[in-house]
Enzyme design. Structure first.
Site, PDB file in Angstrom:
ATOM      1  N   GLU A 117       0.848  -1.197   0.000  1.00  0.00           N
ATOM      2  CA  GLU A 117       0.000   0.000   0.000  1.00  0.00           C
ATOM      3  C   GLU A 117       0.880   1.241   0.000  1.00  0.00           C
ATOM      4  O   GLU A 117       2.084   1.167   0.290  1.00  0.00           O
ATOM      5  CB  GLU A 117      -0.918   0.009   1.228  1.00  0.00           C
ATOM      6  CG  GLU A 117      -2.050  -0.987   1.120  1.00  0.00           C
ATOM      7  CD  GLU A 117      -2.977  -0.997   2.323  1.00  0.00           C
ATOM      8  OE1 GLU A 117      -4.174  -1.173   2.135  1.00  0.00           O
ATOM      9  OE2 GLU A 117      -2.492  -0.838   3.457  1.00  0.00           O
ATOM     10  N   HIS A 240      -9.452   9.435   2.825  1.00  0.00           N
ATOM     11  CA  HIS A 240      -9.046   8.354   1.927  1.00  0.00           C
ATOM     12  C   HIS A 240      -9.272   8.832   0.504  1.00  0.00           C
ATOM     13  O   HIS A 240     -10.334   9.372   0.191  1.00  0.00           O
ATOM     14  CB  HIS A 240      -9.866   7.087   2.204  1.00  0.00           C
ATOM     15  CG  HIS A 240      -9.268   5.855   1.589  1.00  0.00           C
ATOM     16  ND1 HIS A 240      -9.253   5.650   0.227  1.00  0.00           N
ATOM     17  CD2 HIS A 240      -8.653   4.786   2.143  1.00  0.00           C
ATOM     18  CE1 HIS A 240      -8.658   4.489  -0.025  1.00  0.00           C
ATOM     19  NE2 HIS A 240      -8.284   3.946   1.128  1.00  0.00           N
ATOM     20  N   ARG A 286      -1.402   8.810   1.494  1.00  0.00           N
ATOM     21  CA  ARG A 286      -2.758   9.232   1.142  1.00  0.00           C
ATOM     22  C   ARG A 286      -3.001  10.731   1.217  1.00  0.00           C
ATOM     23  O   ARG A 286      -3.843  11.239   0.499  1.00  0.00           O
ATOM     24  CB  ARG A 286      -3.830   8.684   2.065  1.00  0.00           C
ATOM     25  CG  ARG A 286      -3.642   7.537   2.785  1.00  0.00           C
ATOM     26  CD  ARG A 286      -4.972   7.027   3.228  1.00  0.00           C
ATOM     27  NE  ARG A 286      -4.864   5.634   2.938  1.00  0.00           N
ATOM     28  CZ  ARG A 286      -5.236   4.705   3.781  1.00  0.00           C
ATOM     29  NH1 ARG A 286      -5.816   5.024   4.894  1.00  0.00           N
ATOM     30  NH2 ARG A 286      -5.088   3.468   3.469  1.00  0.00           N
ATOM     31  N   HIS A 347     -11.819   9.499   6.517  1.00  0.00           N
ATOM     32  CA  HIS A 347     -11.596   8.060   6.682  1.00  0.00           C
ATOM     33  C   HIS A 347     -11.096   7.687   8.073  1.00  0.00           C
ATOM     34  O   HIS A 347     -11.530   6.693   8.641  1.00  0.00           O
ATOM     35  CB  HIS A 347     -10.578   7.622   5.630  1.00  0.00           C
ATOM     36  CG  HIS A 347     -10.230   6.174   5.634  1.00  0.00           C
ATOM     37  ND1 HIS A 347     -11.176   5.201   5.406  1.00  0.00           N
ATOM     38  CD2 HIS A 347      -9.054   5.530   5.840  1.00  0.00           C
ATOM     39  CE1 HIS A 347     -10.582   4.008   5.466  1.00  0.00           C
ATOM     40  NE2 HIS A 347      -9.304   4.182   5.740  1.00  0.00           N
ATOM     41  N   ARG A 382      -1.515   8.875   9.370  1.00  0.00           N
ATOM     42  CA  ARG A 382      -1.383   7.423   9.604  1.00  0.00           C
ATOM     43  C   ARG A 382      -0.937   6.701   8.335  1.00  0.00           C
ATOM     44  O   ARG A 382      -1.483   6.920   7.250  1.00  0.00           O
ATOM     45  CB  ARG A 382      -2.739   6.863  10.035  1.00  0.00           C
ATOM     46  CG  ARG A 382      -2.740   5.351  10.216  1.00  0.00           C
ATOM     47  CD  ARG A 382      -4.127   4.884  10.541  1.00  0.00           C
ATOM     48  NE  ARG A 382      -5.008   5.076   9.416  1.00  0.00           N
ATOM     49  CZ  ARG A 382      -5.491   4.095   8.661  1.00  0.00           C
ATOM     50  NH1 ARG A 382      -5.178   2.836   8.909  1.00  0.00           N
ATOM     51  NH2 ARG A 382      -6.304   4.359   7.655  1.00  0.00           N
TER      52      ARG A 382
HETATM   53  P1  FAD Z   1     -14.363   0.275  15.534  1.00  0.00           P
HETATM   54  O1  FAD Z   1     -14.063  -0.979  14.856  1.00  0.00           O
HETATM   55  O2  FAD Z   1     -14.888   1.403  14.723  1.00  0.00           O
HETATM   56  O3  FAD Z   1     -15.404  -0.053  16.673  1.00  0.00           O
HETATM   57  C1  FAD Z   1     -15.987   0.962  17.455  1.00  0.00           C
HETATM   58  C2  FAD Z   1     -17.063   0.333  18.298  1.00  0.00           C
HETATM   59  O4  FAD Z   1     -17.540   1.256  19.268  1.00  0.00           O
HETATM   60  C3  FAD Z   1     -18.283  -0.095  17.501  1.00  0.00           C
HETATM   61  O5  FAD Z   1     -18.661  -1.345  17.999  1.00  0.00           O
HETATM   62  C4  FAD Z   1     -19.338   0.955  17.849  1.00  0.00           C
HETATM   63  O6  FAD Z   1     -20.659   0.511  17.732  1.00  0.00           O
HETATM   64  C5  FAD Z   1     -18.965   1.212  19.302  1.00  0.00           C
HETATM   65  N1  FAD Z   1     -19.405   2.479  19.881  1.00  0.00           N
HETATM   66  C6  FAD Z   1     -19.121   3.734  19.471  1.00  0.00           C
HETATM   67  N2  FAD Z   1     -19.655   4.637  20.323  1.00  0.00           N
HETATM   68  C7  FAD Z   1     -20.291   3.935  21.291  1.00  0.00           C
HETATM   69  C8  FAD Z   1     -21.038   4.293  22.437  1.00  0.00           C
HETATM   70  N3  FAD Z   1     -21.267   5.567  22.789  1.00  0.00           N
HETATM   71  N4  FAD Z   1     -21.559   3.303  23.218  1.00  0.00           N
HETATM   72  C9  FAD Z   1     -21.384   2.000  22.875  1.00  0.00           C
HETATM   73  N5  FAD Z   1     -20.677   1.594  21.791  1.00  0.00           N
HETATM   74  C10 FAD Z   1     -20.142   2.557  21.016  1.00  0.00           C
HETATM   75  N6  FAD Z   1      -7.295   0.064   8.938  1.00  0.00           N
HETATM   76  C11 FAD Z   1      -6.314  -0.799   8.672  1.00  0.00           C
HETATM   77  O7  FAD Z   1      -5.365  -0.940   9.443  1.00  0.00           O
HETATM   78  N7  FAD Z   1      -6.375  -1.550   7.535  1.00  0.00           N
HETATM   79  C12 FAD Z   1      -7.392  -1.458   6.646  1.00  0.00           C
HETATM   80  O8  FAD Z   1      -7.417  -2.156   5.650  1.00  0.00           O
HETATM   81  C13 FAD Z   1      -8.429  -0.531   6.912  1.00  0.00           C
HETATM   82  N8  FAD Z   1      -9.460  -0.386   6.051  1.00  0.00           N
HETATM   83  C14 FAD Z   1     -10.495   0.410   6.401  1.00  0.00           C
HETATM   84  C15 FAD Z   1     -11.626   0.461   5.584  1.00  0.00           C
HETATM   85  C16 FAD Z   1     -12.728   1.202   5.953  1.00  0.00           C
HETATM   86  C17 FAD Z   1     -13.944   1.253   5.076  1.00  0.00           C
HETATM   87  C18 FAD Z   1     -12.700   1.935   7.176  1.00  0.00           C
HETATM   88  C19 FAD Z   1     -13.882   2.744   7.603  1.00  0.00           C
HETATM   89  C20 FAD Z   1     -11.580   1.913   7.977  1.00  0.00           C
HETATM   90  C21 FAD Z   1     -10.475   1.151   7.607  1.00  0.00           C
HETATM   91  N9  FAD Z   1      -9.345   1.076   8.410  1.00  0.00           N
HETATM   92  C22 FAD Z   1      -8.351   0.210   8.105  1.00  0.00           C
HETATM   93  C23 FAD Z   1      -9.321   1.732   9.709  1.00  0.00           C
HETATM   94  C24 FAD Z   1      -9.659   0.694  10.791  1.00  0.00           C
HETATM   95  O9  FAD Z   1     -10.644  -0.171  10.283  1.00  0.00           O
HETATM   96  C25 FAD Z   1     -10.156   1.344  12.057  1.00  0.00           C
HETATM   97  O10 FAD Z   1      -9.319   2.378  12.458  1.00  0.00           O
HETATM   98  C26 FAD Z   1     -10.194   0.309  13.183  1.00  0.00           C
HETATM   99  O11 FAD Z   1     -10.890  -0.828  12.763  1.00  0.00           O
HETATM  100  C27 FAD Z   1     -10.858   0.911  14.403  1.00  0.00           C
HETATM  101  O12 FAD Z   1     -11.069  -0.112  15.333  1.00  0.00           O
HETATM  102  P2  FAD Z   1     -11.695   0.246  16.726  1.00  0.00           P
HETATM  103  O13 FAD Z   1     -11.803  -1.009  17.492  1.00  0.00           O
HETATM  104  O14 FAD Z   1     -10.963   1.371  17.337  1.00  0.00           O
HETATM  105  O15 FAD Z   1     -13.140   0.853  16.378  1.00  0.00           O
HETATM  106  C1  SIN Z   2      -7.569   0.576   2.291  1.00  0.00           C
HETATM  107  O1  SIN Z   2      -7.767  -0.621   2.105  1.00  0.00           O
HETATM  108  O2  SIN Z   2      -7.304   1.394   1.414  1.00  0.00           O
HETATM  109  C2  SIN Z   2      -7.679   1.087   3.704  1.00  0.00           C
HETATM  110  C3  SIN Z   2      -6.444   0.821   4.418  1.00  0.00           C
HETATM  111  C4  SIN Z   2      -6.385   1.643   5.660  1.00  0.00           C
HETATM  112  O3  SIN Z   2      -7.223   2.505   5.897  1.00  0.00           O
HETATM  113  O4  SIN Z   2      -5.432   1.432   6.423  1.00  0.00           O
END
Ligand code: FAD
Ligand code: SIN
Length: 541
Positions: A117, A240, A286, A347, A382
């Site tokens: 990437e 993104h 990015r 993103h 990031r």
């Molecule tokens: P999340 O997985 O967002 O989980 C947050 C949780 O908190 C959810 O369950 C939500 O319902 C809950 N929540 C929020 N507020 C409350 C509240 N007040 N009360 C109760 N529950 C609540 N990163 C990479 O490293 N590689 C990738 O390939 C990549 N691709 C991505 C693609 C997309 C489309 C997106 C959107 C992001 C991507 N990212 C990627 C970024 C990465 O996915 C996220 O940064 C990471 O998954 C965040 O994980 P998390 O556990 O912090 O939060």
């Molecule tokens: C992507 O697959 O382009 C997302 C990767 C990331 O957000 O880290």
């Protein structure tokens, strides 16, 4: 009603569930999540998880790429520890049953295919085709739901943290859990815990166009801010470059790995433009790619640009990107035949609740991990695929720290009061919420987006003065609903982003202000803001 646990986990993404599985070795755990269990950004991750895996890669190289993207603001010791612990955490995910895509002649589940990437100088992205998050979350959800010491409360939204000083509870200042709203019954309850983890993810919904799911309304940052916890680097919002542009496609990402495998960015006339902006062309980090697209769109008045893979091997594309191809085709676009229309969208939230190397915040008993936290890993930008890694590493670290301190934490005090509804009544005017929700998201997109200026930031601040005052009034007049809680949080987070962006008098990483377009050594430091107790607005810490 009150529930008691040793550990409360707010959020069920990769960070929250990683914490839960580790903490459950030491005590009882409650995972609270405002939608259904897997909903959150984690399950939509496409590209994969970056870690040093192949013999021709090294920790030094991954660290150098991370720091180069971070534009001088990464905390070196944090970068080091995340990158060094990464391979072990990823191996654990494989041991838990995650099936990453394998090399053609693979001997076991550890013999994985590595993707590339933007910003990475080596192939180091473990992936499950183009749906990596879904596969990692499947393994975590299975482990959590089968665990006897973990209770999951779905469709419960955390409203506010319970800090001793706010409720005159005995003993030193500490977080003792949170108030929860049952989204379906609209009942408010106390969830008491000896340690609490914020794992609420990012705040993409603050912007009109985002790759994030609806749950990403910045609740954790807002709750921590209200509890007086410092919030850092919120001006660094990552856009993104390539979200699908189609009126019916709500927030669908076209992974950066598509460019890693040869996809090129083109204007509507088919001409490539990235080589005119950066020698790394489509594989520049990015922020560079998103700004180039933004400039092309503004300069020529394009609604979007295109991601072209029509020159790539169709058999390979079908095999490697089944999710992306299927989604595009559902909207009538066949990427094998025609370029994919794309636009940048908000993103990733690089800033967040400030934590130390164990995920601890300055409020004892409160931890933060995953996208809600500002650990120092990402700095001003990031590196792709470093956030799933950060969630795994800090989910585990925070749980280890909380577990190791459990014996020294007193039982939760008895005197936590029930939620006080005051003079609030049921609201019958949903339009009060939707109007402000739209207003905030549009003003953030137009005034605090990819390119900022002093004038636009001033305009945004002025509008937020009015919006915040109205929301505060509605909040205490009406009984809380999930929509009202999210709106209040969204407004708080928008206010913190605007204040952070206005505070930084330079351009660096993801923050670009045309009125101070160069980086400055004076500003090579984190932006740390706290809530002013009298105005309730963000001020420098
Ligand atoms: P999340 O997985 O967002 O989980 C947050 C949780 O908190 C959810 O369950 C939500 O319902 C809950 N929540 C929020 N507020 C409350 C509240 N007040 N009360 C109760 N529950 C609540 N990163 C990479 O490293 N590689 C990738 O390939 C990549 N691709 C991505 C693609 C997309 C489309 C997106 C959107 C992001 C991507 N990212 C990627 C970024 C990465 O996915 C996220 O940064 C990471 O998954 C965040 O994980 P998390 O556990 O912090 O939060
Ligand atoms: C992507 O697959 O382009 C997302 C990767 C990331 O957000 O880290």
């Amino acid at each position: 009603m009150r529930r008691d646990f040793d550990f409360l986990v707010i959020g069920s993404g990769i960070a929250g569930l990683s914490f839960a599985l580790e903490a459950a070795k030491a005590g009882t755990v409650c995972v609270v999540t405002k939608d259904r269990l897997p909903e959150g950004s984690s399950q939509y991750a496409q590209g994969g998880v970056a870690t040093v895996w192949s013999p021709d890669d090294s920790f030094a190289s991954h660290a150098a790429d991370t720091e180069r993207a971070g534009a001088g603001l990464c905390h070196r010791e944090i970068v080091d520890l995340v990158i060094r612990e990464g391979p072990e955490r990823v191996r654990e995910m494989i041991a838990r049953g995650t099936r990453f895509s394998l090399r053609p002649d693979a001997e076991d589940a550890y013999d994985v295919d590595l993707g590339l990437e933007g910003g990475h100088s080596k192939r180091r992205i473990l992936h499950a085709l183009d749906a990596t998050g879904r596969e990692m979350m499947r393994a975590l959800v299975e482990a959590v739901t089968a665990h006897p010491k973990i209770r999951v409360l779905e469709r419960h939204i955390a409203v506010d943290l319970i800090a001793s000083s706010k409720f005159d509870l005995p003993g030193p200042e500490r977080c003792w859990g949170a108030y929860l709203l049952d989204v379906d019954s609209e009942r408010l309850t106390v969830c008491a815990a000896r340690s609490t983890l914020l794992a609420t993810g990012g705040a993409g919904k603050v912007y009109l166009y985002t790759s994030n799911p609806d749950v990403a309304s910045g609740d954790g940052v807002a709750m921590a801010f209200r509890a007086g916890v410092p919030i850092a680097n919120m001006e660094f919002i990552q856009f993104h470059p390539t979200c699908l542009y189609h009126p019916k496609a709500k927030s669908f990402l076209v992974s950066e790995t598509v460019r890693g495998e040869g996809g090129t960015l083109v204007r509507p006339d088919g001409s490539r433009f990235m080589p005119e902006y950066d020698e790394r062309a489509e594989l520049a980090p990015r922020d560079v790619v998103a700004r180039a697209i933004d400039q092309e769109m503004k300069l020529h008045g394009f609604d979007n640009v295109f991601l072209d893979v029509t020159h790539c091997d169709p058999v390979f594309l079908e095999k490697r990107f089944p999710t992306i191809l299927a989604r595009c085709r559902a909207f009538g676009i066949d990427p094998l035949e025609e370029p994919i229309p794309v636009v940048p969208a908000a993103h990733y939230t690089c800033g967040g609740v400030g934590t130390d190397e164990s995920g601890r915040t300055p409020l004892p008993g409160l931890y933060a991990a995953g996208e809600v936290a500002m650990t120092g890993l990402h700095g001003a930008n990031r590196l792709a695929s470093n956030s799933l890694l950060e969630g795994l590493v800090f989910g585990r670290r925070a749980a280890e720290d909380a577990a190791s301190r459990l014996a020294e934490v007193a039982p939760v005090p008895k005197g936590i009061p029930d939620w006080n509804p005051g003079r609030a009544r049921t609201s019958d005017e949903a339009v009060l919420i939707t109007q402000k929700w739209d207003e905030i998201r549009r003003l953030m997109w137009n005034y605090v987006g990819i390119v900022r200026s002093d004038r636009r930031l001033g305009r945004a601040r002025g509008r937020m003065d009015v919006i915040l005052e109205e929301i505060e009034r509605d909040y205490w007049d009406f009984l809380p609903t999930a929509d009202l809680i999210e709106l209040r949080n969204l407004a708080t987070v928008a206010d913190v982003i605007i204040a952070s962006a206005s505070h930084r008098r330079e351009s660096r990483g993801l923050h670009f202000n045309v009125d101070c377009p160069e980086p400055s050594d004076r500003w090579q430091r984190d932006t740390v803001l706290v809530r002013d107790p009298s105005t309730h607005r963000p001020v420098p810490a």
